[in-house]
Design a protein around this motif. Structure first.
Motif, PDB file in Angstrom:
ATOM      1  N   HIS A 318       0.866  -1.130  -0.031  1.00 12.57           N
ATOM      2  CA  HIS A 318       0.043   0.007  -0.011  1.00 12.57           C
ATOM      3  C   HIS A 318       0.940   1.294  -0.196  1.00 12.57           C
ATOM      4  CE1 HIS A 318      -3.833  -2.212   0.946  1.00 12.57           C
ATOM      5  NE2 HIS A 318      -3.077  -2.996   1.418  1.00 12.57           N
ATOM      6  N   ARG A 319       0.629   2.321  -0.547  1.00 16.46           N
ATOM      7  CA  ARG A 319       1.123   3.712  -0.484  1.00 16.46           C
ATOM      8  C   ARG A 319       0.379   4.286   0.585  1.00 16.46           C
ATOM      9  NH1 ARG A 319       3.474   5.317  -5.348  1.00 16.46           N
ATOM     10  NH2 ARG A 319       4.331   7.015  -3.929  1.00 16.46           N
ATOM     11  N   LEU A 320       1.443   4.765   1.441  1.00 15.29           N
ATOM     12  CA  LEU A 320       0.921   5.521   2.729  1.00 15.29           C
ATOM     13  C   LEU A 320       1.568   7.081   2.466  1.00 15.29           C
ATOM     14  CD1 LEU A 320       0.989   3.161   3.645  1.00 15.29           C
ATOM     15  CD2 LEU A 320       1.939   3.677   5.809  1.00 15.29           C
ATOM     16  N   GLN A 321       0.608   8.019   2.981  1.00 12.24           N
ATOM     17  CA  GLN A 321       1.094   9.611   2.697  1.00 12.24           C
ATOM     18  C   GLN A 321       1.539   9.960   4.171  1.00 12.24           C
ATOM     19  OE1 GLN A 321      -2.249  11.863   1.704  1.00 12.24           O
ATOM     20  NE2 GLN A 321      -2.134  11.330  -0.455  1.00 12.24           N
ATOM     21  N   GLU A 322       2.372  10.953   3.852  1.00  8.90           N
ATOM     22  CA  GLU A 322       3.175  11.404   5.016  1.00  8.90           C
ATOM     23  C   GLU A 322       1.897  12.127   5.824  1.00  8.90           C
ATOM     24  OE1 GLU A 322       5.842  15.445   6.221  1.00  8.90           O
ATOM     25  OE2 GLU A 322       5.636  14.804   4.199  1.00  8.90           O
ATOM     26  N   GLY A 323       2.238  11.782   7.298  1.00  8.26           N
ATOM     27  CA  GLY A 323       1.095  12.019   8.285  1.00  8.26           C
ATOM     28  C   GLY A 323      -0.109  11.279   8.273  1.00  8.26           C
TER      29      GLY A 323
END
Length: 416
Positions: A318-323
């Motif tokens: 999965h791609r996670l975003q900053e924060g």
């Protein structure tokens, strides 16, 4: 890491940022309270080792289900920080200050909320003082309170070992370690349990804990003693008032919640297996092996709060975003079929479970918790002849919150 977009039609299915595809599963509510293991299994099947979920207030998070993925998060604070000040939903105002998530995830001036040198400075003060109090005859205190709790029901031939033993004993020991009164300890045990359960009263009970600990700190400034509180006040790291108060809170809540839950689970395993029970009574079985098994199969914290992605990155496909917020599935990781295809195989001698967390933030109070469990079980088994479970093992039930699954009751009978 490729450059696929994180939003729009190509966003990962179930992404808690984009909310693509099906709505993420809630980790709270009626279903989660009765069948957390079923939820973990379904999420693993649908999403793999990392899954989008919703916490109380429908706040999005990633639940880490895989053992290896949990280890990666725990061991890499530069990618997965404990500092919730970078939590995007908090920064952008989607988490109210009155949310029941705040007592568990909100930033505080304590060692678990920070990384790097600030973390090392504060953790050093905690570990130094935990080692000091554990060397001052702590098993004597445990034995004293174990006998005192048993005295209340020993004459009637029956008891509920959750409500009348495991739920309060660890906190009573901690009151002696902290320099609190026994009455304060019982109130703190109740409030700590409410903070862990979450819900509407979590913030109220957290405020009660802070008030009692603030009064304790002022007493110890005037009358120092050989206790954990005085040790923090006098430590060479020079903790300020907020740091002292928040570390008292941290140790109190985490130590009580995890140890009381673990004690109940150890007693459950012992009392539902006649061979283990007879082996402990006769001295042929070491209680540490039973504790180890419980640590693998039903760790006292099922889900560990929380880590925050410090940059856009990939985890478990999965791609996670900053924060983004991550919560760590310690139970799910321990039974990950990738590392334990047969959960029934013995784990004796294998201490690589996730129950104590891991990495720089691994639990520093393991020896105290172990001492409480070992002594409490030993005293109980030798005080109550003929101790046996009063119901069928299948009648024992648990209730889960986001963070833990606690045994509801453990009714027993014994000779008088």
């Amino acid at each position: 890491m490729n450059d696929q977009p994180l939003n729009g039609p190509d966003a990962p299915r179930g992404c808690p940022v984009a909310h693509g595809g099906d709505a993420p599963t809630r980790l709270y509510g009626p279903e989660a309270a009765v069948d957390p293991l079923g939820i973990y299994a379904r999420l693993r099947k649908e999403h793999g080792p990392v899954a989008p979920v919703l916490l109380e207030g429908d706040i999005p998070a990633w639940l880490v289900l895989g053992y290896r993925e949990n280890r990666r998060v725990l061991d890499n604070p530069r990618q997965f920080s404990r500092d919730s000040r970078i939590w995007r939903d908090w920064k952008e105002g989607r988490v109210e200050s009155t949310s029941p998530l705040v007592p568990m995830l909100g930033w505080r001036p304590d060692c678990v909320s920070q990384d790097g040198e600030p973390h090392r400075r504060l953790r050093g003060a905690v570990t130094d003082n935990l080692q000091a109090v554990s060397s001052r005859g702590i098993r004597r205190h445990i034995t004293h309170f174990a006998h005192k709790e048993i005295d209340a029901f020993a004459g009637r031939g029956s008891a509920d070992l959750v409500a009348e033993y495991s739920e309060y004993l660890p906190m009573l020991v901690l009151t002696r370690v902290f320099g609190l009164t026994e009455t304060e300890g019982r109130r703190l045990a109740e409030s700590s349990a409410q903070v862990m359960k979450g819900g509407a009263d979590a913030v109220l009970h957290n405020d009660r804990i802070m008030r009692i600990l603030g009064e304790l700190t002022e007493r110890r400034r005037l009358e120092p003693g050989a206790d954990f509180t005085t040790g923090l006040l006098e430590h060479h790291a020079g903790l300020d008032d907020d740091e002292i108060l928040n570390h008292l809170r941290l140790v109190l809540i985490t130590a009580n919640a995890t140890t009381s839950n673990l004690l109940a689970r150890v007693l459950q395993l012992v009392l539902t297996d006649g061979n283990r029970l007879s082996g402990l009574v006769s001295g042929q079985l070491n209680i540490s092996s039973v504790v180890e098994e419980v640590m693998w199969n039903t760790p006292p914290l099922a889900v560990l709060p929380g880590r925050f992605a410090t940059a856009d990155l990939e985890l478990g496909g999965h791609r996670l975003q900053e924060g983004d917020l991550l919560v760590l599935g310690l139970t799910a990781g321990n039974v990950d079929p990738e590392i334990r295809p047969d959960v029934g195989i013995s784990v004796h001698g294998n201490q690589s479970h996730l129950a104590f967390s891991g990495g720089p933030h691994e639990c520093p109070g393991q020896s105290i918790g172990q001492a409480i469990i070992e002594t409490a079980v030993d005293v109980l088994l030798h005080r109550l002849p003929g101790l046996r479970l009063a119901v069928a093992p299948g009648d024992l039930t648990s209730t889960a919150s986001t963070w833990e699954a606690r045994l509801d009751r453990l009714p027993v009978e014994f000779a008088v």
